[in-house]
Write a protein that holds these residues in place. Structure first.
Motif, PDB file in Angstrom:
ATOM      1  N   MET A   1       0.827  -1.200   0.000  1.00 28.30           N
ATOM      2  CA  MET A   1       0.000   0.000   0.000  1.00 28.30           C
ATOM      3  C   MET A   1       0.864   1.254   0.000  1.00 28.30           C
ATOM      4  N   GLU A   2       0.274   2.347  -0.467  1.00 28.92           N
ATOM      5  CA  GLU A   2       1.012   3.612  -0.507  1.00 28.92           C
ATOM      6  C   GLU A   2       0.192   4.712   0.145  1.00 28.92           C
ATOM      7  N   PHE A   3       0.892   5.698   0.697  1.00 32.97           N
ATOM      8  CA  PHE A   3       0.191   6.830   1.319  1.00 32.97           C
ATOM      9  C   PHE A   3       1.129   8.032   1.322  1.00 32.97           C
ATOM     10  N   SER A   4       0.548   9.207   1.524  1.00 33.06           N
ATOM     11  CA  SER A   4       1.395  10.390   1.704  1.00 33.06           C
ATOM     12  C   SER A   4       0.709  11.399   2.618  1.00 33.06           C
ATOM     13  N   TYR A   5       1.517  12.093   3.384  1.00 34.48           N
ATOM     14  CA  TYR A   5       1.016  13.098   4.329  1.00 34.48           C
ATOM     15  C   TYR A   5       1.823  14.376   4.182  1.00 34.48           C
ATOM     16  N   ILE A   6       1.110  15.501   4.149  1.00 36.86           N
ATOM     17  CA  ILE A   6       1.763  16.809   4.099  1.00 36.86           C
ATOM     18  C   ILE A   6       2.283  17.158   5.500  1.00 36.86           C
ATOM     19  N   ILE A   7       3.486  17.707   5.562  1.00 32.52           N
ATOM     20  CA  ILE A   7       4.046  18.158   6.836  1.00 32.52           C
ATOM     21  C   ILE A   7       4.370  19.651   6.697  1.00 32.52           C
ATOM     22  N   GLU A   8       3.787  20.453   7.587  1.00 32.46           N
ATOM     23  CA  GLU A   8       3.998  21.900   7.494  1.00 32.46           C
ATOM     24  C   GLU A   8       5.220  22.327   8.295  1.00 32.46           C
ATOM     25  N   GLY A   9       6.100  23.085   7.660  1.00 32.16           N
ATOM     26  CA  GLY A   9       7.278  23.589   8.356  1.00 32.16           C
ATOM     27  C   GLY A   9       6.892  24.631   9.390  1.00 32.16           C
ATOM     28  N   GLY A  10       7.554  24.589  10.538  1.00 27.99           N
ATOM     29  CA  GLY A  10       7.351  25.612  11.558  1.00 27.99           C
ATOM     30  C   GLY A  10       6.135  25.414  12.448  1.00 27.99           C
ATOM     31  N   ASP A  11       5.269  24.466  12.095  1.00 26.98           N
ATOM     32  CA  ASP A  11       4.039  24.283  12.870  1.00 26.98           C
ATOM     33  C   ASP A  11       4.199  23.138  13.874  1.00 26.98           C
ATOM     34  N   PHE A  12       4.756  23.485  15.036  1.00 29.51           N
ATOM     35  CA  PHE A  12       5.008  22.450  16.043  1.00 29.51           C
ATOM     36  C   PHE A  12       3.732  21.884  16.652  1.00 29.51           C
ATOM     37  N   SER A  13       2.625  22.624  16.507  1.00 33.74           N
ATOM     38  CA  SER A  13       1.383  22.129  17.118  1.00 33.74           C
ATOM     39  C   SER A  13       0.916  20.838  16.451  1.00 33.74           C
ATOM     40  N   LYS A  14       1.353  20.612  15.207  1.00 33.91           N
ATOM     41  CA  LYS A  14       0.935  19.385  14.514  1.00 33.91           C
ATOM     42  C   LYS A  14       2.060  18.364  14.403  1.00 33.91           C
ATOM     43  N   ALA A  15       3.234  18.674  14.939  1.00 29.02           N
ATOM     44  CA  ALA A  15       4.375  17.762  14.804  1.00 29.02           C
ATOM     45  C   ALA A  15       4.038  16.398  15.392  1.00 29.02           C
ATOM     46  N   GLY A  16       4.220  15.367  14.614  1.00 33.57           N
ATOM     47  CA  GLY A  16       3.951  14.012  15.085  1.00 33.57           C
ATOM     48  C   GLY A  16       2.637  13.454  14.590  1.00 33.57           C
ATOM     49  N   SER A  17       1.780  14.321  14.011  1.00 33.32           N
ATOM     50  CA  SER A  17       0.461  13.826  13.608  1.00 33.32           C
ATOM     51  C   SER A  17       0.546  12.868  12.412  1.00 33.32           C
ATOM     52  N   VAL A  48       9.725  15.693  12.671  1.00 36.15           N
ATOM     53  CA  VAL A  48      10.101  16.866  13.466  1.00 36.15           C
ATOM     54  C   VAL A  48      11.211  17.662  12.760  1.00 36.15           C
ATOM     55  N   ASN A  49      12.118  16.964  12.084  1.00 37.05           N
ATOM     56  CA  ASN A  49      13.171  17.672  11.349  1.00 37.05           C
ATOM     57  C   ASN A  49      12.578  18.607  10.301  1.00 37.05           C
ATOM     58  N   ILE A  50      11.541  18.153   9.619  1.00 38.75           N
ATOM     59  CA  ILE A  50      10.892  19.017   8.619  1.00 38.75           C
ATOM     60  C   ILE A  50      10.227  20.204   9.310  1.00 38.75           C
ATOM     61  N   VAL A  51       9.506  19.938  10.408  1.00 39.29           N
ATOM     62  CA  VAL A  51       8.830  21.016  11.138  1.00 39.29           C
ATOM     63  C   VAL A  51       9.849  22.044  11.638  1.00 39.29           C
ATOM     64  N   ALA A  52      10.978  21.550  12.149  1.00 43.38           N
ATOM     65  CA  ALA A  52      11.963  22.443  12.777  1.00 43.38           C
ATOM     66  C   ALA A  52      12.801  23.204  11.759  1.00 43.38           C
ATOM     67  N   HIS A  53      13.026  22.619  10.587  1.00 42.24           N
ATOM     68  CA  HIS A  53      14.015  23.216   9.685  1.00 42.24           C
ATOM     69  C   HIS A  53      13.479  23.643   8.313  1.00 42.24           C
ATOM     70  N   LYS A  56       8.159  23.428   4.021  1.00 43.76           N
ATOM     71  CA  LYS A  56       7.097  22.430   3.938  1.00 43.76           C
ATOM     72  C   LYS A  56       7.674  21.115   3.425  1.00 43.76           C
ATOM     73  N   GLY A  57       6.925  20.049   3.643  1.00 51.25           N
ATOM     74  CA  GLY A  57       7.438  18.762   3.215  1.00 51.25           C
ATOM     75  C   GLY A  57       6.324  17.746   3.091  1.00 51.25           C
ATOM     76  N   VAL A  58       6.722  16.543   2.693  1.00 52.04           N
ATOM     77  CA  VAL A  58       5.747  15.475   2.555  1.00 52.04           C
ATOM     78  C   VAL A  58       6.386  14.153   2.981  1.00 52.04           C
ATOM     79  N   MET A  59       5.600  13.334   3.649  1.00 51.97           N
ATOM     80  CA  MET A  59       6.035  11.969   3.959  1.00 51.97           C
ATOM     81  C   MET A  59       5.303  11.038   3.008  1.00 51.97           C
ATOM     82  N   ASP A  74      11.535  17.556   1.625  1.00 49.90           N
ATOM     83  CA  ASP A  74      11.146  18.906   2.030  1.00 49.90           C
ATOM     84  C   ASP A  74      11.737  19.976   1.140  1.00 49.90           C
ATOM     85  N   GLU A  75      11.051  21.122   1.161  1.00 46.86           N
ATOM     86  CA  GLU A  75      11.585  22.347   0.584  1.00 46.86           C
ATOM     87  C   GLU A  75      12.092  23.150   1.767  1.00 46.86           C
TER      88      GLU A  75
END
Lengths: 138, 114
Positions: A1-17, A48-53, A56-59, A74-75
């Motif tokens: 199976m395949e999946f992808s999730y957007i990760i927002e840079g700088g938004d620690f409130s969602k880090a780990g979701s 967390v590396n994407i959020v901290a540095h 934006k990024g994607v898993m 990430d960008e």
């Protein structure tokens, strides 16, 4: 199976979701608990590396009978010296991020310890890609 | 190290549950004391209680990903908004003590080793 999730840079409130969602998938797939624990550590650190540095990024994930493959793209500012970034204790995190208990220079070492293969490629000024592979039956 | 019921730990250490009062029947297998999130990710283990001074909502993400039994906030620190609702959602109680990390860790260690 395949999946992808957007990760927002700088938004620690969602880090780990994103990691939390993938952990649920791994549980549903009945992977061994010890394996899930290790993958959870590795993917949380990469997220967390994407959020901290990064900006934006994607898993992106792909799971088959043999392995769990996770790619974090990430960008962002990129990593100047990947070998240095892999060293325990090395971090470029801001003081603010450190005060939250992040940025202790343990992220990439934690990923290496908790995965079967870790590949980091980066271009300064563009972004970073982290690829993590965990084999299911070992 | 023996296994304890969280409710007994709460009573004996005089902890104040800030959330998860209905979740105190779970087992505690040990504890980990650290304020660095990556350190907790790398070295804590399922069923342990986490002693920390961090009060932001990322502590819940870490505790949930590691299947920790509960979080003890030291020195009477008050968690940020959302931590307690997340705590209920993840089923991981947040407990409060007025003691320092050193003091509460010492007492919990004695309980677990006794």
């Amino acid at each position: 199976m395949e999946f992808s999730y957007i990760i927002e840079g700088g938004d620690f409130s969602k880090a780990g979701s994103a990691s939390s969602e993938v952990k649920k998938i791994l549980k549903q797939l009945n992977l061994a608990p010890e394996k899930i624990k290790k993958i959870a550590v590795a993917m949380y650190e990469a997220e967390v590396n994407i959020v901290a540095h990064a900006y934006k990024g994607v898993m992106e994930g792909k799971i088959d009978a043999e392995k769990v493959f996770l790619r974090f793209r990430d960008e962002g500012p990129g990593i100047e010296d990947v070998d240095k970034a892999m060293q325990e204790g090395f971090s470029t995190a801001s003081e603010e991020v450190r005060q939250m208990g992040f940025g202790a220079g343990m992220g990439l070492p934690n990923i290496r310890k908790n995965s079967d293969s870790l590949k980091v490629s980066s271009e300064v000024g563009k972004g970073t890609t982290v690829e993590i592979t965990s084999y299911i039956n070992n | 190290m023996k296994t304890l019921i969280l409710e007994d730990v709460v009573k004996q250490l005089e902890l104040k549950p800030l959330s998860g009062q209905a979740l105190l029947q779970k087992e505690v297998t040990g504890a980990y004391c650290s304020d660095l999130l990556s350190d907790v990710m790398g070295h804590s283990d399922e069923g342990q209680v986490w002693i920390t001074l961090q009060t932001h909502k990322n502590i819940m993400a870490v505790a949930a990903l590691k299947d920790l039994a509960a979080i003890i906030l030291v020195k009477g620190l008050v968690p940020e908004a959302e931590v307690l609702s997340l705590s209920e959602k993840e089923g991981i109680p947040v407990l409060s003590t007025t003691l320092s990390a050193f003091e509460i860790a010492g007492r919990l260690y004695q309980l677990l080793e006794a």
